[in-house]
Design a protein around this motif. Sequence first.
Motif, PDB file in Angstrom:
ATOM      1  N   UNK A  13     -79.325  52.656  69.191  1.00  0.00           N
ATOM      2  CA  UNK A  13     -79.278  52.830  70.648  1.00  0.00           C
ATOM      3  C   UNK A  13     -77.970  53.509  71.055  1.00  0.00           C
ATOM      4  N   UNK A  14     -76.883  53.052  70.446  1.00  0.00           N
ATOM      5  CA  UNK A  14     -75.578  53.643  70.754  1.00  0.00           C
ATOM      6  C   UNK A  14     -75.530  55.100  70.292  1.00  0.00           C
ATOM      7  N   UNK A  15     -76.057  55.369  69.100  1.00  0.00           N
ATOM      8  CA  UNK A  15     -76.061  56.728  68.572  1.00  0.00           C
ATOM      9  C   UNK A  15     -76.823  57.692  69.455  1.00  0.00           C
ATOM     10  N   UNK A  16     -77.976  57.272  69.931  1.00  0.00           N
ATOM     11  CA  UNK A  16     -78.762  58.121  70.821  1.00  0.00           C
ATOM     12  C   UNK A  16     -77.999  58.426  72.102  1.00  0.00           C
ATOM     13  N   UNK A  17     -77.325  57.428  72.639  1.00  0.00           N
ATOM     14  CA  UNK A  17     -76.554  57.615  73.862  1.00  0.00           C
ATOM     15  C   UNK A  17     -75.353  58.531  73.613  1.00  0.00           C
ATOM     16  N   UNK A  18     -74.659  58.330  72.502  1.00  0.00           N
ATOM     17  CA  UNK A  18     -73.488  59.155  72.187  1.00  0.00           C
ATOM     18  C   UNK A  18     -73.876  60.613  71.952  1.00  0.00           C
ATOM     19  N   UNK A  19     -74.989  60.835  71.276  1.00  0.00           N
ATOM     20  CA  UNK A  19     -75.465  62.204  71.037  1.00  0.00           C
ATOM     21  C   UNK A  19     -75.869  62.855  72.359  1.00  0.00           C
ATOM     22  N   UNK A  20     -76.566  62.107  73.189  1.00  0.00           N
ATOM     23  CA  UNK A  20     -76.998  62.634  74.489  1.00  0.00           C
ATOM     24  C   UNK A  20     -75.810  62.979  75.373  1.00  0.00           C
ATOM     25  N   UNK A  21     -74.785  62.159  75.335  1.00  0.00           N
ATOM     26  CA  UNK A  21     -73.610  62.365  76.196  1.00  0.00           C
ATOM     27  C   UNK A  21     -72.595  63.350  75.638  1.00  0.00           C
ATOM     28  N   UNK A  22     -72.818  63.858  74.452  1.00  0.00           N
ATOM     29  CA  UNK A  22     -71.878  64.834  73.890  1.00  0.00           C
ATOM     30  C   UNK A  22     -71.765  66.025  74.838  1.00  0.00           C
ATOM     31  N   UNK A  23     -70.566  66.528  74.955  1.00  0.00           N
ATOM     32  CA  UNK A  23     -70.290  67.630  75.874  1.00  0.00           C
ATOM     33  C   UNK A  23     -70.539  68.971  75.196  1.00  0.00           C
ATOM     34  N   UNK A  24     -70.708  70.006  75.985  1.00  0.00           N
ATOM     35  CA  UNK A  24     -70.868  71.344  75.398  1.00  0.00           C
ATOM     36  C   UNK A  24     -69.688  71.673  74.473  1.00  0.00           C
ATOM     37  N   UNK A  25     -70.019  72.209  73.310  1.00  0.00           N
ATOM     38  CA  UNK A  25     -69.005  72.550  72.312  1.00  0.00           C
ATOM     39  C   UNK A  25     -68.785  71.474  71.269  1.00  0.00           C
ATOM     40  N   UNK A  26     -69.306  70.271  71.515  1.00  0.00           N
ATOM     41  CA  UNK A  26     -69.161  69.181  70.553  1.00  0.00           C
ATOM     42  C   UNK A  26     -70.335  69.198  69.582  1.00  0.00           C
ATOM     43  N   UNK A  27     -70.103  68.637  68.395  1.00  0.00           N
ATOM     44  CA  UNK A  27     -71.126  68.632  67.357  1.00  0.00           C
ATOM     45  C   UNK A  27     -71.903  67.322  67.338  1.00  0.00           C
ATOM     46  N   UNK A  28     -73.208  67.468  67.153  1.00  0.00           N
ATOM     47  CA  UNK A  28     -74.107  66.326  66.992  1.00  0.00           C
ATOM     48  C   UNK A  28     -75.059  66.626  65.840  1.00  0.00           C
ATOM     49  N   UNK A  29     -75.512  65.583  65.202  1.00  0.00           N
ATOM     50  CA  UNK A  29     -76.450  65.752  64.106  1.00  0.00           C
ATOM     51  C   UNK A  29     -77.864  65.555  64.638  1.00  0.00           C
ATOM     52  N   UNK A  30     -78.715  66.548  64.396  1.00  0.00           N
ATOM     53  CA  UNK A  30     -80.092  66.471  64.859  1.00  0.00           C
ATOM     54  C   UNK A  30     -80.930  65.567  63.981  1.00  0.00           C
ATOM     55  N   UNK A  31     -82.171  65.350  64.388  1.00  0.00           N
ATOM     56  CA  UNK A  31     -83.054  64.483  63.620  1.00  0.00           C
ATOM     57  C   UNK A  31     -83.383  65.065  62.250  1.00  0.00           C
ATOM     58  N   UNK A  32     -83.183  66.385  62.093  1.00  0.00           N
ATOM     59  CA  UNK A  32     -83.409  67.037  60.809  1.00  0.00           C
ATOM     60  C   UNK A  32     -82.178  66.964  59.898  1.00  0.00           C
ATOM     61  N   UNK A  33     -81.098  66.341  60.385  1.00  0.00           N
ATOM     62  CA  UNK A  33     -79.882  66.195  59.597  1.00  0.00           C
ATOM     63  C   UNK A  33     -78.911  67.351  59.725  1.00  0.00           C
ATOM     64  N   UNK A  34     -79.294  68.400  60.429  1.00  0.00           N
ATOM     65  CA  UNK A  34     -78.412  69.566  60.589  1.00  0.00           C
ATOM     66  C   UNK A  34     -77.493  69.367  61.779  1.00  0.00           C
ATOM     67  N   UNK A  35     -76.285  69.924  61.644  1.00  0.00           N
ATOM     68  CA  UNK A  35     -75.302  69.824  62.711  1.00  0.00           C
ATOM     69  C   UNK A  35     -75.566  70.898  63.747  1.00  0.00           C
ATOM     70  N   UNK A  36     -75.505  70.479  65.011  1.00  0.00           N
ATOM     71  CA  UNK A  36     -75.728  71.379  66.127  1.00  0.00           C
ATOM     72  C   UNK A  36     -74.521  71.339  67.041  1.00  0.00           C
ATOM     73  N   UNK A  37     -74.137  72.487  67.546  1.00  0.00           N
ATOM     74  CA  UNK A  37     -73.066  72.547  68.529  1.00  0.00           C
ATOM     75  C   UNK A  37     -73.720  72.583  69.894  1.00  0.00           C
ATOM     76  N   UNK A  38     -73.444  71.565  70.703  1.00  0.00           N
ATOM     77  CA  UNK A  38     -74.059  71.488  72.038  1.00  0.00           C
ATOM     78  C   UNK A  38     -73.512  72.569  72.934  1.00  0.00           C
TER      79      UNK A  38
END
Length: 107
Positions: A82-107
Motif C-alpha cells: 500500500x505504501x509502495x503504491x502511494x509512494x510511486x503515485x506521488x513521485x514527482x516529475x523527473x523522479x524514478x519509479x519501478x513499473x510493474x514490469x520491473x523496468x525503471x521509469x522517469x516520471x
Amino acid sequence: MKKTLKVTLLLLSLLSANAFALTLNEARTQGRVGETLNGYLVALQTDAETQALVSEINKARSASYQQLAESNNIPVDEVAKMAGQKLVTRAKPGEYVQGINGKWLKK
C-alpha cells in the motif's frame, strides 16, 4: 484508516532522511534512488552515500510497516505494498519509479 496509514508511512519515510548529509528529496531529484511498488527504496547509483541513505530509509520503513501491520492486524507485506503504491503515485516529475514490469521509469 488506510488513508491515515499511507500518510503516516510517507511522513515516516521522509522524516527518517533528515539525519543524512544527502536527503531523500535530493537523492530523488538527482536520480540516485527510485521508489518501488513493494514499498522500499532502491539505490540507482552505487556510491556509499546513496547506499547508506537507502539502507537507513528501508530499515525505518520496515520497522514502520511492521508496527502498522501489527496495530491494524494485517500482513506486513500488504502494508508495504500500500505504501509502495502511494509512494510511486506521488513521485514527482523527473523522479524514478519501478513499473510493474520491473523496468525503471522517469516520471
